[in-house]
Structures are given as structure tokens and as C-alpha cells.
Design a protein around this motif. Sequence first.
Motif, PDB file in Angstrom:
ATOM      1  N   LEU A  63      46.311  35.217  67.551  1.00 25.29           N
ATOM      2  CA  LEU A  63      44.796  35.677  67.863  1.00 25.29           C
ATOM      3  C   LEU A  63      44.360  35.111  69.562  1.00 25.29           C
ATOM      4  N   ILE A  64      43.534  36.398  69.858  1.00 29.69           N
ATOM      5  CA  ILE A  64      43.529  36.143  71.812  1.00 29.69           C
ATOM      6  C   ILE A  64      41.862  36.695  71.985  1.00 29.69           C
ATOM      7  N   ARG A  65      41.068  36.059  72.457  1.00 33.22           N
ATOM      8  CA  ARG A  65      39.924  36.394  74.008  1.00 33.22           C
ATOM      9  C   ARG A  65      39.935  35.859  74.651  1.00 33.22           C
ATOM     10  N   ALA A  66      39.437  36.774  75.250  1.00 30.32           N
ATOM     11  CA  ALA A  66      39.683  36.592  77.043  1.00 30.32           C
ATOM     12  C   ALA A  66      38.782  35.099  77.009  1.00 30.32           C
ATOM     13  N   GLY A  67      40.092  34.307  77.925  1.00 30.26           N
ATOM     14  CA  GLY A  67      38.770  33.164  78.551  1.00 30.26           C
ATOM     15  C   GLY A  67      37.696  33.070  79.090  1.00 30.26           C
ATOM     16  N   ARG A  68      36.882  31.952  80.322  1.00 28.08           N
ATOM     17  CA  ARG A  68      36.020  31.244  80.537  1.00 28.08           C
ATOM     18  C   ARG A  68      36.562  31.505  82.546  1.00 28.08           C
ATOM     19  N   GLY A  69      34.752  31.648  82.091  1.00 27.63           N
ATOM     20  CA  GLY A  69      35.330  31.626  83.977  1.00 27.63           C
ATOM     21  C   GLY A  69      35.669  32.845  84.910  1.00 27.63           C
ATOM     22  N   VAL A  70      36.765  32.256  86.178  1.00 27.86           N
ATOM     23  CA  VAL A  70      37.185  33.065  86.711  1.00 27.86           C
ATOM     24  C   VAL A  70      38.806  34.093  85.969  1.00 27.86           C
ATOM     25  N   TRP A  71      38.686  33.370  84.835  1.00 30.88           N
ATOM     26  CA  TRP A  71      40.207  34.245  84.346  1.00 30.88           C
ATOM     27  C   TRP A  71      39.926  35.538  83.416  1.00 30.88           C
ATOM     28  N   ARG A  72      38.474  35.759  82.686  1.00 28.31           N
ATOM     29  CA  ARG A  72      37.523  36.565  82.040  1.00 28.31           C
ATOM     30  C   ARG A  72      38.242  38.626  83.264  1.00 28.31           C
ATOM     31  N   GLY A  73      37.883  38.081  84.198  1.00 21.11           N
ATOM     32  CA  GLY A  73      37.929  38.549  85.009  1.00 21.11           C
ATOM     33  C   GLY A  73      39.356  39.816  85.114  1.00 21.11           C
ATOM     34  N   ALA A  74      40.222  38.684  84.939  1.00 23.71           N
ATOM     35  CA  ALA A  74      41.927  38.776  85.246  1.00 23.71           C
ATOM     36  C   ALA A  74      42.283  39.516  83.642  1.00 23.71           C
ATOM     37  N   PHE A  75      41.202  39.297  82.071  1.00 24.62           N
ATOM     38  CA  PHE A  75      41.720  39.543  80.797  1.00 24.62           C
ATOM     39  C   PHE A  75      43.560  40.688  80.640  1.00 24.62           C
ATOM     40  N   PRO A  76      42.327  41.998  81.225  1.00 24.23           N
ATOM     41  CA  PRO A  76      43.361  42.664  81.525  1.00 24.23           C
ATOM     42  C   PRO A  76      44.808  42.620  81.448  1.00 24.23           C
ATOM     43  N   LEU A  77      44.974  42.378  82.956  1.00 25.08           N
ATOM     44  CA  LEU A  77      46.116  41.652  83.422  1.00 25.08           C
ATOM     45  C   LEU A  77      47.220  40.831  83.187  1.00 25.08           C
TER      46      LEU A  77
ATOM     47  N   PRO B 144      43.943  29.872  80.136  1.00 31.09           N
ATOM     48  CA  PRO B 144      43.437  31.423  80.332  1.00 31.09           C
ATOM     49  C   PRO B 144      42.970  32.693  79.923  1.00 31.09           C
ATOM     50  N   VAL B 145      43.306  32.227  78.201  1.00 30.55           N
ATOM     51  CA  VAL B 145      42.482  32.784  77.351  1.00 30.55           C
ATOM     52  C   VAL B 145      42.299  31.394  76.064  1.00 30.55           C
ATOM     53  N   SER B 146      41.652  31.996  75.251  1.00 28.96           N
ATOM     54  CA  SER B 146      41.299  31.308  74.130  1.00 28.96           C
ATOM     55  C   SER B 146      41.900  32.159  72.929  1.00 28.96           C
ATOM     56  N   GLY B 147      42.482  31.311  71.911  1.00 27.86           N
ATOM     57  CA  GLY B 147      42.737  31.340  70.583  1.00 27.86           C
ATOM     58  C   GLY B 147      44.146  30.849  70.053  1.00 27.86           C
ATOM     59  N   GLU B 148      44.998  31.288  70.033  1.00 29.08           N
ATOM     60  CA  GLU B 148      46.491  31.023  68.797  1.00 29.08           C
ATOM     61  C   GLU B 148      47.682  31.610  68.457  1.00 29.08           C
ATOM     62  N   GLU B 149      48.789  31.053  69.187  1.00 31.53           N
ATOM     63  CA  GLU B 149      50.208  31.782  68.450  1.00 31.53           C
ATOM     64  C   GLU B 149      50.714  31.146  68.021  1.00 31.53           C
ATOM     65  N   ALA B 150      51.445  31.416  67.159  1.00 28.56           N
ATOM     66  CA  ALA B 150      53.237  31.098  66.197  1.00 28.56           C
ATOM     67  C   ALA B 150      53.787  31.831  66.457  1.00 28.56           C
ATOM     68  N   PHE B 151      54.703  30.771  66.382  1.00 28.88           N
ATOM     69  CA  PHE B 151      56.249  31.285  66.362  1.00 28.88           C
ATOM     70  C   PHE B 151      57.022  31.009  64.901  1.00 28.88           C
ATOM     71  N   ILE B 152      57.552  31.725  64.058  1.00 27.03           N
ATOM     72  CA  ILE B 152      57.876  31.543  62.946  1.00 27.03           C
ATOM     73  C   ILE B 152      59.503  32.239  62.488  1.00 27.03           C
ATOM     74  N   VAL B 153      60.090  31.046  61.622  1.00 28.14           N
ATOM     75  CA  VAL B 153      61.776  31.908  62.065  1.00 28.14           C
ATOM     76  C   VAL B 153      61.365  31.455  60.115  1.00 28.14           C
ATOM     77  N   HIS B 154      62.129  31.815  59.266  1.00 32.88           N
ATOM     78  CA  HIS B 154      62.188  32.628  57.877  1.00 32.88           C
ATOM     79  C   HIS B 154      63.267  33.364  57.627  1.00 32.88           C
ATOM     80  N   ARG B 155      63.682  33.010  56.444  1.00 32.01           N
ATOM     81  CA  ARG B 155      65.387  33.237  55.836  1.00 32.01           C
ATOM     82  C   ARG B 155      64.448  33.509  54.539  1.00 32.01           C
ATOM     83  N   ASP B 156      64.909  34.961  53.750  1.00 32.63           N
ATOM     84  CA  ASP B 156      65.310  35.615  52.501  1.00 32.63           C
ATOM     85  C   ASP B 156      66.727  34.480  51.666  1.00 32.63           C
ATOM     86  N   ASP B 157      66.307  34.934  50.441  1.00 36.68           N
ATOM     87  CA  ASP B 157      67.522  34.257  49.442  1.00 36.68           C
ATOM     88  C   ASP B 157      69.017  34.754  50.175  1.00 36.68           C
ATOM     89  N   ARG B 158      68.988  35.666  50.425  1.00 40.69           N
ATOM     90  CA  ARG B 158      70.608  36.262  50.949  1.00 40.69           C
ATOM     91  C   ARG B 158      70.691  35.721  52.075  1.00 40.69           C
TER      92      ARG B 158
END
Length: 335
Positions: A295-309, A271-285
Motif C-alpha cells: 500500500l503506497i502513497r506519495a511521501g511528504r516534503g521534497v519526495w512528493r515531487g519525485a513520486f512518479p520516479l 520517500p513514500v508512506s505505506g506498508e509492504e509485505a513479503f509472504i511465503v506460503h505452501r499448499d497441502d501438496r
Amino acid sequence: MGSTDVVDDDTRWFGVDDGAPRATVEVAIRSALIAQRHRMAGLQVDIASDDDWPTDVLTTVQLAERRLATNHRNDISLTLDPHIDQDLEIALALAPFSICCTGTGPDGKPVWDANDTGTSAAFALSSAEELVVRSAISGAGGNPDDLVGLVEHHLGRRARNYSVVGATAPAEEQWQPPAGWRAYEHTVRLGSGDELWNAASAAVLSWGIKTRSGFAVDPPLEPGRPARPGERYWLIARIGLIRVRKPVEIVTTVSTDHRAALGYGTLEGHPVSGEEAFIVHRDDRGNVSLTLRSLIRAGRGVWRGAFPLILVAQRVYRRRYLRALRPGGNDRALG
């Protein structure tokens, strides 16, 4: 399970080739349902179609709509029992034309899907059931080779639908998003300690944030195995009354003593185009945090009109993501 289409020793996911005639698609959907009926526990059929219902199924559509009205539910999804003949007949009639039909096994997991007016079909078939479907296609004058392995075909042939592959940079502490994209970054603290770190890092690498936030991942990973770059999956979500299958590819994973991350990108048909990342990190303590980047942009075709939703739904899911690895206390926004 990674990028194979094997479910177990005798069951694989199949679909219908993109170039198959419409008659072959309909035969495959119906014959797979009949072949799998004996091991289904439930059926759901959405009484909605992207096109006009064919005249020869209108009577069944009206029957299904009356059943929905009797249930007093503001929904388009009708729950059926595959072991009741009338229920099976409703599914057989409407499945090739509905926006979404799903058959589930005793464990509640899908084993048969017919979506998007028959253009997206998926069946978890045993070797015997595969022969039944191929024979039905052949008997109807079609090519039995139009029944194809699902993951290797429907995912393997899809191109990425965005250009900035790897731009969420999960391995980097500091992030500079590329211009021209709707960028998002947010961090919450999860807690501290080795036990939390081990659990959170394992979960993030095995789609745990998605599955704990209401998504199904197909094919599912074997317990304890992390996802790997290059593997492709369907992320299955419900947006409003509609279940949506989103094709994605793992583009980056990170696994160090202080950082664990999974980054995935969208494929054609998402439905969209782009990339998503989940990052778990810990500090020295030993403080453990979760960072989301997208990062996201509207998809193509029928999904473009649904981008706000879609953006509204995305905000809801982001709140779930930020809570998904929380051990029970309140999360505290860091930025």
C-alpha cells in the motif's frame, strides 16, 4: 542485531542530535572521519549539495569535479582513498555539505556516513573513537552529549507516517486493501519441497528478499535470526545516482508450517508512506509460492515531487523481489 545500535562488543552506531548546532554537526562529521580513517578501506563522496557550497570549500569542489572529469564517468560520486592525505582533505571539506558521503571498512560495509547536507550522519565508533569525537565537539564549544546512539535516536524518535498499520494482512490468504491507497498484490510460484520451503521462509523473515534485491539493511541481522515486530531499520537503496536511507518498522511477522511473512511500514523521512509485505506460503501438496503486497502513497516534503520516479523504481524492485527467492528456474505468475 535487531533494534539495538551495537555493532560488536566495542563498536556502536552514533549520530548527531536533531537539535544540535550546525557547528557541532560539522565537527562530529569531520572528527569521526579522522578517528575512523585508520580502519577505512574506501570513501565515496557525492559532488552535489542540496544548498550552495560554502565559499571556503569551492576550491575543493572544483578539485573534486576535475577528478570526476578525469575518471570519464557520468556520475556524481567520487571514489577516494582515506589513507591519501589529499583524498582525506577532500572528504573533510565536502562531507558536511554533500548529499551523500560514505566510508567503508575492509568488508565493504559502511562505517561512516554523512548525508543530506549533514542532516543525516552515522558513525560506527569504537569506545576510543567515541571519546575522540566527544572531545572534539567539546573542544569546539559544543555539547558532547549531542553525539547520540543512532538507532535509538534517529529511528526511535520517528513516528509512523501512515495510518493503516497492519493493513497488508500478511497472515490472511484473502486480502481486501483499504480504500484510498495505491494497492498491489502479485504471486509467483517458487517450486516445491521442504528444502525450498525452509530456505524461502527463513529468508523472508530475515530481510532476505530486500538484501537479495540490492538493498542494504542497517542494522544487519545476525545470521539465522528473524526480524521481530517493533524493530526498526534503515533500508538503503540507490535511486539513480543517489543513495537513499529509508526508515522502516516491522509491523507484522508470521511463522507457521504453511506461511511465513514479514510486513513493514514506513516512518517519518521515508520517500513514500505505506506498508509492504513479503509472504511465503505452501499448499497441502508442498507447492511453495511468494506473494507481494503493498500500500503506497506519495511521501511528504521534497519526495512528493519525485513520486512518479519512485513508482518507476518500485516496479524495477518488484521484479527483483519476485525473483529473489527463486531457486534457479523460471518463475510463473499466478495472479
